[in-house]
Design a protein around this motif. Structure first.
Motif, mmCIF file in Angstrom:
data_model
loop_
_atom_site.group_PDB
_atom_site.id
_atom_site.type_symbol
_atom_site.label_atom_id
_atom_site.label_comp_id
_atom_site.label_asym_id
_atom_site.label_seq_id
_atom_site.Cartn_x
_atom_site.Cartn_y
_atom_site.Cartn_z
ATOM 1 N N GLU A 25 -11.923 10.709 -43.878
ATOM 2 C CA GLU A 25 -11.643 9.917 -42.675
ATOM 3 C C GLU A 25 -12.866 9.098 -42.258
ATOM 4 O O GLU A 25 -12.731 7.953 -41.825
ATOM 5 N N ASP A 57 -3.328 8.642 -34.548
ATOM 6 C CA ASP A 57 -2.724 7.565 -35.331
ATOM 7 C C ASP A 57 -1.387 7.151 -34.718
ATOM 8 O O ASP A 57 -1.073 7.550 -33.588
ATOM 9 N N TYR A 110 -13.098 6.080 -39.589
ATOM 10 C CA TYR A 110 -12.884 6.866 -38.379
ATOM 11 C C TYR A 110 -14.202 7.480 -37.896
ATOM 12 O O TYR A 110 -15.162 7.586 -38.660
ATOM 13 N N ARG A 164 -11.251 9.403 -34.319
ATOM 14 C CA ARG A 164 -10.803 8.223 -33.590
ATOM 15 C C ARG A 164 -11.278 6.968 -34.278
ATOM 16 O O ARG A 164 -12.224 6.994 -35.074
ATOM 17 N N ARG A 165 -10.638 5.867 -33.943
ATOM 18 C CA ARG A 165 -11.038 4.558 -34.459
ATOM 19 C C ARG A 165 -12.168 3.986 -33.593
ATOM 20 O O ARG A 165 -12.275 4.329 -32.412
ATOM 21 N N HIS A 187 -8.839 7.282 -26.928
ATOM 22 C CA HIS A 187 -9.947 6.681 -27.678
ATOM 23 C C HIS A 187 -11.086 6.298 -26.727
ATOM 24 O O HIS A 187 -12.255 6.602 -26.977
ATOM 25 N N ARG A 245 -6.259 13.603 -36.378
ATOM 26 C CA ARG A 245 -6.546 12.160 -36.383
ATOM 27 C C ARG A 245 -5.558 11.480 -35.443
ATOM 28 O O ARG A 245 -4.351 11.712 -35.535
#
Lengths: 232, 74
Positions: free
Chosen positions: B36, B8, B41, B68-69, A166, B6
């Motif tokens: 998403e 997760d 996201y 991504r977050r 991330h 994704r």
């Protein structure tokens, strides 16, 4: 794709009051941090010296002052190193999958460093980054100063390598934006951070330092990744 | 074969695969991508070592698109 691409991190909208980070703003912050640390140390050293000069029997108080002068910079450095310490659930069942994805994102050398130390080495315009699960270290060109950034995703259930991925993707998208979104935890000499870093992670710091030193040398252009646009 | 994945709790999940813009899989991928985005996201296209581009529309030509977050200072 060109019309749908964004060059700035979306997360910048959450911190509109922050000035966009740059090499000069980081250098200024580093100088300020050093000055503050020096002030903190002097604040305790002077009373220790004055007390001892006036009355040698006050040496226990003076020793207490000296201890404070030593401990405060150490606490700062410890807080800085804390950003790259493993945090949160390990989620071992998913970690192998996440490690595979992260490995695909990294080049060969960086992949090896990451597998051995847990830190992803990423050269950029501002210096050389070491990206961890919940923060990153930035070694400035020359490799003498390190900035510690506390930043991460709020998703605690993610496996550690996904948390690194991330941050890596955000960093590659917008390096200055990444440095703006992140909270600064420490800025100072690399040796201060190295002492507090777990021995297993020190090879990553050493590798980053070598790359950061080359940013000031004749090979500077070669040491910069494509992410930096070759302009560092 | 292009992929939309994704990140997760499973490591990552493949949400869609497609071969080109005319592919039926691409329409499904666009739907999944928008879903998403709505869920918070962020879409990122990794472009080799050191490069990544944030996208708000699914690029048909991209080999890999990662959701991504958001990140935040800790």
């Amino acid at each position: 794709m060109a019309t749908a691409a964004e060059t700035s991190l979306t997360e910048l909208s959450a911190v509109p009051w922050r000035e966009r980070a740059s090499a000069s703003s980081l250098a200024a912050f580093g100088r300020l941090w050093t000055a503050w640390t020096a002030f903190s140390v002097v604040t305790f050293l002077v009373p220790a010296a004055v007390l001892f000069a006036l009355e040698p029997l006050t040496f226990p108080v003076g020793l207490g002052c000296l201890a404070h002068a030593w401990v405060i910079p150490e606490l700062y450095a410890n807080r800085g190193v804390g950003v790259v310490r493993p945090k949160g659930p390990r989620n071992r069942s998913a970690e192998l999958v996440a490690q595979g994805l992260l490995g695909d994102l990294l080049g060969h050398d960086a992949r090896e460093v990451q597998r051995q130390t847990g830190l992803a080495l990423e050269p950029g315009r501002l210096g050389v980054w070491l990206v961890g699960e919940a923060g990153a270290l930035l070694l400035t060109p020359g490799g003498r100063r390190v900035h510690c950034f506390c930043v991460g995703t709020r998703e605690r259930e993610l496996p550690p390598s996904d948390r690194v991925a991330h941050l890596l993707l955000a960093l590659r998208t917008d390096e200055e934006g990444f440095a703006t979104v992140a909270n600064r935890a420490f800025s100072g000499a690399v040796w201060r951070v190295r002492r507090r870093l777990a021995p297993a992670r020190r090879p990553a710091l050493a590798a980053a330092r070598v790359r950061a030193r080359s940013l000031c040398g004749p090979d500077r252009g070669k040491a910069v990744s494509p992410a930096a646009g070759g302009s560092a | 074969m292009s992929r939309l994945i994704r990140m997760d709790h499973t490591g990552h999940s493949t949400l869609a695969e497609w071969t080109g813009k005319g592919d039926a899989g691409f329409e499904a991928a666009v739907e999944a991508f928008r879903r998403e985005l709505d869920a918070g996201y962020i879409g990122v296209v990794p472009e080799g070592e050191g490069h990544a581009t944030q996208v708000t529309e699914l690029p048909a030509a991209a080999e890999l698109v990662i959701m991504r977050r958001p990140i935040a200072g800790g």
